[in-house]
Structures are given as structure tokens and as C-alpha cells.
Design an enzyme around this catalytic site. Structure first.
Site, PDB file in Angstrom:
ATOM      1  N   GLY A   1     -52.117  97.985  79.209  1.00  0.00           N
ATOM      2  CA  GLY A   1     -52.639  97.926  80.573  1.00  0.00           C
ATOM      3  C   GLY A   1     -53.529  96.746  80.947  1.00  0.00           C
ATOM      4  O   GLY A   1     -54.075  96.724  82.042  1.00  0.00           O
TER       5      GLY A   1
ATOM      6  N   TRP B   1     -52.810  93.608  81.801  1.00  0.00           N
ATOM      7  CA  TRP B   1     -52.344  92.883  82.995  1.00  0.00           C
ATOM      8  C   TRP B   1     -52.571  93.731  84.258  1.00  0.00           C
ATOM      9  O   TRP B   1     -52.970  93.219  85.290  1.00  0.00           O
ATOM     10  CB  TRP B   1     -50.846  92.550  82.885  1.00  0.00           C
ATOM     11  CG  TRP B   1     -50.546  91.355  82.034  1.00  0.00           C
ATOM     12  CD1 TRP B   1     -51.277  90.877  80.989  1.00  0.00           C
ATOM     13  CD2 TRP B   1     -49.418  90.470  82.164  1.00  0.00           C
ATOM     14  NE1 TRP B   1     -50.675  89.766  80.460  1.00  0.00           N
ATOM     15  CE2 TRP B   1     -49.533  89.498  81.152  1.00  0.00           C
ATOM     16  CE3 TRP B   1     -48.317  90.422  83.031  1.00  0.00           C
ATOM     17  CZ2 TRP B   1     -48.587  88.472  80.994  1.00  0.00           C
ATOM     18  CZ3 TRP B   1     -47.379  89.403  82.870  1.00  0.00           C
ATOM     19  CH2 TRP B   1     -47.522  88.445  81.865  1.00  0.00           C
TER      20      TRP B   1
ATOM     21  N   ASP C   1     -43.655 101.367  81.706  1.00  0.00           N
ATOM     22  CA  ASP C   1     -43.503 101.002  80.291  1.00  0.00           C
ATOM     23  C   ASP C   1     -42.716 102.110  79.589  1.00  0.00           C
ATOM     24  O   ASP C   1     -42.691 103.254  80.042  1.00  0.00           O
ATOM     25  CB  ASP C   1     -44.881 100.835  79.613  1.00  0.00           C
ATOM     26  CG  ASP C   1     -44.779  99.976  78.351  1.00  0.00           C
ATOM     27  OD1 ASP C   1     -45.223  98.808  78.392  1.00  0.00           O
ATOM     28  OD2 ASP C   1     -44.250 100.453  77.334  1.00  0.00           O
TER      29      ASP C   1
ATOM     30  N   LYS D   1     -42.356  86.790  80.462  1.00  0.00           N
ATOM     31  CA  LYS D   1     -42.407  86.269  79.089  1.00  0.00           C
ATOM     32  C   LYS D   1     -40.997  85.848  78.682  1.00  0.00           C
ATOM     33  O   LYS D   1     -40.056  86.614  78.826  1.00  0.00           O
ATOM     34  CB  LYS D   1     -42.925  87.392  78.179  1.00  0.00           C
ATOM     35  CG  LYS D   1     -42.879  87.051  76.726  1.00  0.00           C
ATOM     36  CD  LYS D   1     -44.067  87.555  75.987  1.00  0.00           C
ATOM     37  CE  LYS D   1     -44.095  89.058  75.776  1.00  0.00           C
ATOM     38  NZ  LYS D   1     -45.402  89.457  75.239  1.00  0.00           N
TER      39      LYS D   1
HETATM   40  C1  LIG Z   1     -46.770  92.796  74.976  1.00  0.00           C
HETATM   41  S1  LIG Z   1     -46.695  94.446  75.523  1.00  0.00           S
HETATM   42  C2  LIG Z   1     -47.370  94.336  77.159  1.00  0.00           C
HETATM   43  C3  LIG Z   1     -48.870  94.129  77.214  1.00  0.00           C
HETATM   44  C4  LIG Z   1     -49.425  94.271  78.620  1.00  0.00           C
HETATM   45  N1  LIG Z   1     -48.999  93.181  79.482  1.00  0.00           N
HETATM   46  C5  LIG Z   1     -50.925  94.327  78.625  1.00  0.00           C
HETATM   47  O1  LIG Z   1     -51.544  93.468  79.261  1.00  0.00           O
HETATM   48  O2  LIG Z   1     -51.506  95.251  78.047  1.00  0.00           O
HETATM   49  C6  LIG Z   1     -44.987  94.652  75.870  1.00  0.00           C
HETATM   50  C7  LIG Z   1     -44.623  96.018  76.411  1.00  0.00           C
HETATM   51  O3  LIG Z   1     -43.274  95.970  76.892  1.00  0.00           O
HETATM   52  C8  LIG Z   1     -42.766  97.286  76.792  1.00  0.00           C
HETATM   53  N2  LIG Z   1     -41.305  97.269  76.936  1.00  0.00           N
HETATM   54  C9  LIG Z   1     -40.395  96.647  76.138  1.00  0.00           C
HETATM   55  N3  LIG Z   1     -39.151  96.904  76.584  1.00  0.00           N
HETATM   56  C10 LIG Z   1     -39.280  97.687  77.688  1.00  0.00           C
HETATM   57  C11 LIG Z   1     -38.344  98.298  78.575  1.00  0.00           C
HETATM   58  N4  LIG Z   1     -37.031  98.157  78.402  1.00  0.00           N
HETATM   59  N5  LIG Z   1     -38.818  99.031  79.606  1.00  0.00           N
HETATM   60  C12 LIG Z   1     -40.155  99.198  79.771  1.00  0.00           C
HETATM   61  N6  LIG Z   1     -41.091  98.658  78.955  1.00  0.00           N
HETATM   62  C13 LIG Z   1     -40.659  97.916  77.925  1.00  0.00           C
HETATM   63  C14 LIG Z   1     -43.259  97.737  75.416  1.00  0.00           C
HETATM   64  O4  LIG Z   1     -43.254  99.150  75.301  1.00  0.00           O
HETATM   65  C15 LIG Z   1     -44.668  97.135  75.375  1.00  0.00           C
HETATM   66  O5  LIG Z   1     -45.650  98.080  75.718  1.00  0.00           O
END
Ligand SMILES: C[S@@+](CC[C@H](N)C(=O)[O-])C[C@H]1O[C@@H](n2cnc3c(N)ncnc32)[C@H](O)[C@@H]1O
Length: 226
Positions: free
Chosen positions: A76, A78, A99, A179
Site C-alpha cells: 500500500g 503507492w 491486488d 514497472k
Molecule cells: C512490488 S509489489 C507492489 C508494491 C506497492 N506499489 C506498494 O507501494 O506497496 C507488486 C504487487 O503486484 C501484485 N500483483 C502481481 N500480479 C498481479 C495481478 N495479476 N493482479 C493483481 N496484483 C498483482 C503482487 O501481489 C504484489 O503485491
């Protein structure tokens, strides 16, 4: 506890027993990461918060009253930054977040636990949004298999789906941030973004680990929209 080259205390974690070397190294990196420590002090859910904060401080895309979609939002960081900057906490803008994982409540953020790649995800997101979006941002990272080609395809697939969704919901002048890792956006996506947006750039925030291939594509000034 030893000090590192910058004079900071360096925590070393014992390996052996049930702890594998990879988790020992991960834990050591977390414990010694200045952004992880700072995030704890500032009350951010993740060190990732600083990446978005830094990119927005430079390019000024988050503004009061805007509607933001945060894809892959957990835990969370962002969403916290976006909610503050668009005024969602004060009921001005809004932040819609999804997510695969659960995410604890954040004031001003509407969250759904949802796989973005599920067939009904775009429709559910549109319903949550209830109108156009000013920013679609994705920090999603697919789980890696270790097979380079498969991982690359998965990464590109996620970004392309996010870009396609952005093109459907963005308001004129809107922003897409995602990303993409070292490879940048692939050529097809890059050309499409250049057609759809006034400016497209690749960004590596200082808060992004220098030894990682992580990069972001930032496309601003959406040309389509209603
Ligand atoms: C690097 S983390 C995000 C961190 C977040 N931006 C923060 O500031 O806390 C990447 C997230 O992408 C989610 N994710 C990956 N593939 C996904 C999908 N197909 N649908 C939804 N979320 C996904 C993962 O569960 C993970 O929590």
C-alpha cells in the site's frame, strides 16, 4: 554489530538451521536498507512509497481532485502517497486499488482483492471507478519462474494489459506509469504508447535498488479519452 562503509550499523543474520541462505540474504538486505527503516519511521507500508514520491516530485503528475487506479497495490505504499497527493483522504480525489493479496485499509482508498488478468477485472475496476481515470499506475510484478524467456513474457504481458486498460479508462491528458524492468517496454508497446501519449520516458528512481533491473515507463498527456 559492525558498521558499513557509510558508518551505519550493519545487521548480520545467522544462517543455518531452517533458514536458507537466500532468506538470510533477503532479511539482511531488508534490515540494512535505509529506505525500509525510513518507511517505518514515516509510517509508509513499503519502501516502494519513495519511488512514487520521487517520480511525482520530479514530474508532478499527481494533483488534487484526480482519480487514480493503483494496480498491484499491496502492501500500500503507492496508494498512501497517491491518496495524500490527490486529496482522497479529504474526500477530494479518489484512489481505486487492487491486488492479488489482501491489503489493510488506507483512508481514501477503495480496495478490491482481484487478479488484474482475470476476465472480469477491467469491468470490476470500471465499476469501482465510476467514470474516467486521470492516472493508471502499475507496480505489478509477476512471480518469476527462473526461466528467463517465460519471465520476460509474463512481465511484458502484465504491462501490455495495464496499458490496454489505461487506454480504455484514461481521461484526456491522463498518465500511465508502469514497472517494466530493464528491457523497458517492448517495441510494440513503446510505439503504441508514443502514439497515444504526448511524452514517454523511462525512469529509474534512486529508491529503486541499484542492483535491480527495475525501471518504470512514464507516459504523460493521453491523446485519447472522451
Ligand atoms: C512490488 S509489489 C507492489 C508494491 C506497492 N506499489 C506498494 O507501494 O506497496 C507488486 C504487487 O503486484 C501484485 N500483483 C502481481 N500480479 C498481479 C495481478 N495479476 N493482479 C493483481 N496484483 C498483482 C503482487 O501481489 C504484489 O503485491
Amino acid at each position: 554489530m559492525a558498521k558499513d562503509t557509510t558508518g551505519r550499523l550493519h545487521v548480520t543474520v545467522k544462517s543455518g538451521g531452517k533458514r536458507k541462505l537466500s532468506s538470510k540474504l533477503w532479511l539482511e538486505r531488508q534490515l540494512n536498507d535505509p529506505y525500509v527503516m525510513q518507511a517505518k519511521r514515516d509510517g509508509y507500508r513499503s519502501r516502494a512509497a519513495y519511488k512514487l514520491r520521487e517520480m511525482d516530485d520530479k514530474y508532478h503528475f499527481l494533483k488534487q481532485g484526480q482519480a487514480v487506479v493503483d494496480l498491484g497495490a499491496a502492501p500500500g505504499g503507492w496508494s498512501q502517497i497517491a491518496a495524500k497527493r490527490v486529496g482522497a483522504e479529504a474526500g477530494k480525489g479518489k484512489v481505486i486499488a487492487i491486488d492479488l493479496l489482501e491489503m489493510g485499509e488506507i483512508p481514501g482508498v477503495t480496495f478490491a482483492q482481484l487478479d488484474f488478468l482475470a476476465d472480469d477485472a477491467p469491468e470490476k475496476l470500471r465499476a469501482m471507478l465510476g467514470g474516467g481515470a486521470d492516472i493508471v499506475m502499475s507496480d505489478m510484478a509477476a512471480n518469476t519462474t527462473g526461466h528467463r524467456k517465460t519471465d520476460q513474457l509474463r512481465i511484458v504481458g502484465l504491462v501490455e494489459s495495464a496499458a490496454a486498460f489505461a487506454a480504455e479508462v484514461l481521461n484526456p491528458g491522463g498518465v500511465f506509469l508502469a514497472k517494466v524492468f530493464q528491457s523497458g517496454a517492448d517495441a510494440t508497446l513503446q510505439n503504441e504508447l508514443k502514439r497515444n501519449f504526448a511524452t514517454v520516458r523511462h525512469v529509474k528512481p534512486a529508491a529503486s535498488r541499484q542492483d535491480s533491473s527495475e525501471r518504470y515507463v512514464l507516459a504523460m498527456g493521453f491523446r485519447g479519452g472522451a
